[in-house]
Design a protein around this motif. Structure first.
Motif, PDB file in Angstrom:
ATOM      1  N   TYR B  19       0.844  -1.204   0.000  1.00 18.75           N
ATOM      2  CA  TYR B  19       0.000   0.000   0.000  1.00 18.75           C
ATOM      3  C   TYR B  19       0.878   1.253   0.000  1.00 18.75           C
ATOM      4  CZ  TYR B  19      -3.791  -3.189   1.225  1.00 18.75           C
ATOM      5  OH  TYR B  19      -4.707  -4.199   1.213  1.00 18.75           O
ATOM      6  N   PHE B  20       1.922   1.205   0.801  1.00 10.22           N
ATOM      7  CA  PHE B  20       2.811   2.360   0.868  1.00 10.22           C
ATOM      8  C   PHE B  20       3.533   2.575  -0.456  1.00 10.22           C
ATOM      9  CE2 PHE B  20       6.981   4.301   1.882  1.00 10.22           C
ATOM     10  CZ  PHE B  20       6.523   5.498   2.420  1.00 10.22           C
ATOM     11  N   ILE B  21       3.957   1.487  -1.057  1.00 10.05           N
ATOM     12  CA  ILE B  21       4.644   1.597  -2.347  1.00 10.05           C
ATOM     13  C   ILE B  21       3.703   2.195  -3.395  1.00 10.05           C
ATOM     14  CG2 ILE B  21       5.640   0.241  -4.237  1.00 10.05           C
ATOM     15  CD1 ILE B  21       6.765  -1.649  -2.061  1.00 10.05           C
ATOM     16  N   GLN B  22       2.429   1.805  -3.310  1.00 14.10           N
ATOM     17  CA  GLN B  22       1.439   2.391  -4.223  1.00 14.10           C
ATOM     18  C   GLN B  22       1.316   3.887  -3.998  1.00 14.10           C
ATOM     19  OE1 GLN B  22      -1.894  -0.786  -4.001  1.00 14.10           O
ATOM     20  NE2 GLN B  22      -2.445   0.559  -5.700  1.00 14.10           N
ATOM     21  N   MET B  23       1.315   4.285  -2.737  1.00 14.74           N
ATOM     22  CA  MET B  23       1.238   5.716  -2.428  1.00 14.74           C
ATOM     23  C   MET B  23       2.434   6.455  -3.007  1.00 14.74           C
ATOM     24  SD  MET B  23      -0.023   5.846   1.517  1.00 14.74           S
ATOM     25  CE  MET B  23      -0.672   4.317   2.153  1.00 14.74           C
ATOM     26  N   LEU B  24       3.595   5.853  -2.830  1.00 13.04           N
ATOM     27  CA  LEU B  24       4.807   6.486  -3.354  1.00 13.04           C
ATOM     28  C   LEU B  24       4.740   6.612  -4.867  1.00 13.04           C
ATOM     29  CD1 LEU B  24       7.928   5.030  -1.484  1.00 13.04           C
ATOM     30  CD2 LEU B  24       7.259   7.419  -1.694  1.00 13.04           C
ATOM     31  N   THR B  25       4.274   5.554  -5.514  1.00 18.57           N
ATOM     32  CA  THR B  25       4.188   5.559  -6.971  1.00 18.57           C
ATOM     33  C   THR B  25       3.208   6.622  -7.452  1.00 18.57           C
ATOM     34  OG1 THR B  25       4.630   3.185  -6.921  1.00 18.57           O
ATOM     35  CG2 THR B  25       3.777   4.089  -8.979  1.00 18.57           C
ATOM     36  N   LEU B  26       2.056   6.650  -6.797  1.00 19.79           N
ATOM     37  CA  LEU B  26       1.041   7.635  -7.184  1.00 19.79           C
ATOM     38  C   LEU B  26       1.528   9.070  -6.956  1.00 19.79           C
ATOM     39  CD1 LEU B  26      -2.150   5.905  -5.715  1.00 19.79           C
ATOM     40  CD2 LEU B  26      -1.626   6.263  -8.137  1.00 19.79           C
ATOM     41  N   SER B  27       2.306   9.245  -5.943  1.00 16.19           N
ATOM     42  CA  SER B  27       2.759  10.595  -5.598  1.00 16.19           C
ATOM     43  C   SER B  27       3.743  11.156  -6.612  1.00 16.19           C
ATOM     44  CB  SER B  27       3.417  10.592  -4.225  1.00 16.19           C
ATOM     45  OG  SER B  27       4.678   9.944  -4.288  1.00 16.19           O
ATOM     46  N   ALA B  36      15.911  14.858  -5.863  1.00 12.12           N
ATOM     47  CA  ALA B  36      16.607  15.472  -4.722  1.00 12.12           C
ATOM     48  C   ALA B  36      15.864  15.171  -3.421  1.00 12.12           C
ATOM     49  CB  ALA B  36      16.726  16.981  -4.925  1.00 12.12           C
ATOM     50  N   TYR B  37      14.531  15.224  -3.510  1.00 14.27           N
ATOM     51  CA  TYR B  37      13.745  14.955  -2.299  1.00 14.27           C
ATOM     52  C   TYR B  37      13.920  13.499  -1.852  1.00 14.27           C
ATOM     53  CZ  TYR B  37       9.818  13.938   0.723  1.00 14.27           C
ATOM     54  OH  TYR B  37       9.059  13.518   1.775  1.00 14.27           O
ATOM     55  N   SER B  38      13.730  12.575  -2.780  1.00 17.98           N
ATOM     56  CA  SER B  38      13.801  11.156  -2.397  1.00 17.98           C
ATOM     57  C   SER B  38      15.203  10.779  -1.939  1.00 17.98           C
ATOM     58  CB  SER B  38      13.365  10.261  -3.564  1.00 17.98           C
ATOM     59  OG  SER B  38      14.151  10.534  -4.707  1.00 17.98           O
ATOM     60  N   GLN B  39      16.214  11.364  -2.602  1.00 12.38           N
ATOM     61  CA  GLN B  39      17.589  11.084  -2.171  1.00 12.38           C
ATOM     62  C   GLN B  39      17.850  11.639  -0.770  1.00 12.38           C
ATOM     63  OE1 GLN B  39      18.721   8.467  -3.987  1.00 12.38           O
ATOM     64  NE2 GLN B  39      20.686   9.416  -3.498  1.00 12.38           N
ATOM     65  N   GLY B  40      17.272  12.805  -0.530  1.00 14.67           N
ATOM     66  CA  GLY B  40      17.423  13.403   0.795  1.00 14.67           C
ATOM     67  C   GLY B  40      16.863  12.515   1.889  1.00 14.67           C
ATOM     68  N   GLN B  74       5.045  16.147  -0.573  1.00 14.37           N
ATOM     69  CA  GLN B  74       6.224  16.009   0.292  1.00 14.37           C
ATOM     70  C   GLN B  74       5.859  16.269   1.746  1.00 14.37           C
ATOM     71  OE1 GLN B  74       9.397  18.468  -1.248  1.00 14.37           O
ATOM     72  NE2 GLN B  74       9.353  17.463  -3.245  1.00 14.37           N
ATOM     73  N   ASP B  75       4.985  17.249   1.931  1.00 11.03           N
ATOM     74  CA  ASP B  75       4.527  17.541   3.287  1.00 11.03           C
ATOM     75  C   ASP B  75       3.874  16.313   3.931  1.00 11.03           C
ATOM     76  OD1 ASP B  75       5.319  19.983   4.066  1.00 11.03           O
ATOM     77  OD2 ASP B  75       3.359  20.961   3.913  1.00 11.03           O
ATOM     78  N   ILE B  76       3.051  15.655   3.143  1.00 11.75           N
ATOM     79  CA  ILE B  76       2.349  14.474   3.674  1.00 11.75           C
ATOM     80  C   ILE B  76       3.348  13.383   4.076  1.00 11.75           C
ATOM     81  CG2 ILE B  76       0.824  12.559   3.013  1.00 11.75           C
ATOM     82  CD1 ILE B  76      -0.786  14.616   1.364  1.00 11.75           C
ATOM     83  N   PHE B  77       4.309  13.140   3.214  1.00 12.33           N
ATOM     84  CA  PHE B  77       5.294  12.109   3.550  1.00 12.33           C
ATOM     85  C   PHE B  77       6.192  12.560   4.703  1.00 12.33           C
ATOM     86  CE2 PHE B  77       4.007  10.430  -0.530  1.00 12.33           C
ATOM     87  CZ  PHE B  77       4.016   9.062  -0.291  1.00 12.33           C
ATOM     88  N   ASN B  78       6.537  13.829   4.686  1.00 12.03           N
ATOM     89  CA  ASN B  78       7.403  14.341   5.756  1.00 12.03           C
ATOM     90  C   ASN B  78       6.743  14.236   7.133  1.00 12.03           C
ATOM     91  OD1 ASN B  78       9.420  14.975   3.991  1.00 12.03           O
ATOM     92  ND2 ASN B  78       8.940  17.155   3.858  1.00 12.03           N
ATOM     93  N   TYR B  79       5.420  14.261   7.116  1.00 10.64           N
ATOM     94  CA  TYR B  79       4.685  14.165   8.380  1.00 10.64           C
ATOM     95  C   TYR B  79       4.866  12.787   9.032  1.00 10.64           C
ATOM     96  CZ  TYR B  79       0.683  14.318  11.592  1.00 10.64           C
ATOM     97  OH  TYR B  79      -0.120  14.279  12.690  1.00 10.64           O
TER      98      TYR B  79
END
Lengths: 290, 140
Positions: B19-27, B36-40, B74-79
């Motif tokens: 489910y999380f991987i799907q979220m990442l893919t959709l995002s 840069a964000y994902s590498q960070g 990014q905000d959502i994931f950063n949370y």
């Protein structure tokens, strides 16, 4: 969980409680028939207190029986004491390394071979102190090697795995009656610090805990569970009431104390020191004249 | 044989955080535009991640991110990420509050039956040891 939403969970409905438990200790302990090798010689002399402090013996002498130790000290008394008329303490430091112990353990021969073939692992396993090793048995290592053969970076991954098996700190053997099961988790810092495999300050962690049936479990990456099957203890037999808990560099201290030359009222004490706290229990003293 | 902890991406695949991987893919946060964000994130140290992995979490994510900007995503994931301190399961005690990368806090609650919550999300599984720290799986 929404960053801007209000939690659907109401704190009012909860009786908050802490589930944190006090840390547990567990682990290793059994190797027998080990013959120590000794470190290099070094001596220092302090004239102000009329004391000679010798830390010596070469490997040749060290590998012989304890009778040799006595002959050595007889030698010291004959030649050193008459000239010094002083207190002479001979300290023999039996610095056998973790690698020595692994070499002497049948079921760790594969581990020994791997370490011996790697300069970095050899360096780590001959210099580490204050540690607990969760040593992979030949069977465990064989399964691992079969499953990783041909993988890219297999060699580096293997080195990382062997680094990871070595944990900082000395964790006493688990006594079934004294450790709480399942709820107690100990987060142990390993010697794995390669940034490719860990970005956790101090070294990658593993989790040690105990099951309801009293088995020690180590939880590692991807929630992999390993059981401690055989404990490895210090090579010297100890009195049974003493728990053998410390997998570190034991030392043998051999002390010779003499006050004069000809009348030779002297005392000789033999102290086997495997662990600071145990020294009192393991000290034997002799007097060769009233 | 102890298993050396994996990096975030590898752990996600091996543990089946689908489910999380799907979220990442959709995002789209794994696209080169967001490199840069994902590498960070993956190169962070001492990281605690509360990883949502349930159908409900996926549904909620989809509903809230329609036409969302990269910054919002990014905000959502950063949370869900706490940077700088690894909070293992034994650290998740009642009232423990942790500041996320997004800026808001995550606070731990414990129900009378012992179930743990990170804000409104139930903590399903704890202590996936990974290269940069630890992952706890939550349901939303």
């Amino acid at each position: 969980m929404s960053p801007d939403g209000v939690s659907a969970f109401s704190l009012d409905n909860l009786a908050c409680s802490s589930t944190r438990s006090s840390p547990s200790h567990s682990c290793p302990t059994t190797v027998t028939g080990y013959e120590p090798s000794l470190g290099p010689a070094s001596c220092s002399f302090s004239s102000s207190v009329e004391q000679v402090y010798c830390e010596h013996l070469d490997r040749h002498v060290a590998t012989k029986s304890r009778g040799t130790w006595w002959r050595l000290d007889t030698f010291a008394m004959k030649f050193a004491v008459p000239f010094l008329l002083a207190l002479c303490i001979t300290v023999v430091d039996a610095q056998f390394t973790l690698l020595d112990i692994i070499r002497q353990t049948n079921d760790l021969s594969r581990l020994y071979t791997i370490i011996n073939e790697s300069a970095s692992l050899t360096s780590l396993y001959t210099s580490a102190n204050e540690f607990t090793l969760f040593a992979p048995s030949n069977l465990a290592l064989g399964i691992y090697l079969n499953s990783t053969t041909g993988r890219p970076n297999q060699e580096k991954d293997l080195e990382a795995a062997i680094d990871y098996a070595l944990a900082h700190g000395v964790f006493p053997s688990v006594e079934a009656t004294t450790i709480e099961a399942t709820t107690t988790r100990e987060y142990i810092t390993s010697f794995l610090t390669n940034i490719r495999y860990t970005n956790v300050t101090g070294g990658q962690r593993m989790i040690m805990r105990k099951t309801n049936t009293g088995n020690v479990q180590i939880e590692s990456g991807n929630k992999t569970i390993s059981f401690v099957r055989t404990a490895v203890r210090n090579p010297y037999p100890l009195p049974s009431p003493l728990p053998i808990t410390k997998l570190t560099r034991p030392r043998i201290y051999l002390s010779v104390v003499a006050w004069s030359t000809l009348s030779i009222p002297c005392s000789v004490s033999l102290e086997i020191l495997l662990h600071k706290e145990w020294s009192r229990d393991l000290t034997t003293s002799f007097k060769c004249s009233p | 044989m102890l298993s050396v902890p994996r990096d975030l991406a590898s752990q996600g695949v091996v543990a089946g955080f689908n489910y999380f991987i799907q979220m990442l893919t959709l995002s789209g946060l794994l696209n080169k535009d967001n490199f840069a964000y994902s590498q960070g994130i993956v190169t962070m140290s001492n990281l605690t991640m509360f990883l949502p992995n349930s159908q409900a979490a996926l549904d909620s994510f989809v509903a809230r991110t329609v036409n969302a900007s990269s910054a919002r995503l990014q905000d959502i994931f950063n949370y869900h990420i706490v940077n700088g301190t690894v909070h293992y399961a034994s650290d998740l005690v009642a009232g423990r509050s942790m500041k996320t990368l997004q800026g808001n806090n995550i606070t731990i609650y414990i129900a009378p039956n012992g179930t743990k919550y990170a804000n409104g999300a139930q903590i399903l599984t704890t202590d996936y040891l990974v290269v940069p720290g630890v992952i706890h799986v939550i349901d939303g």
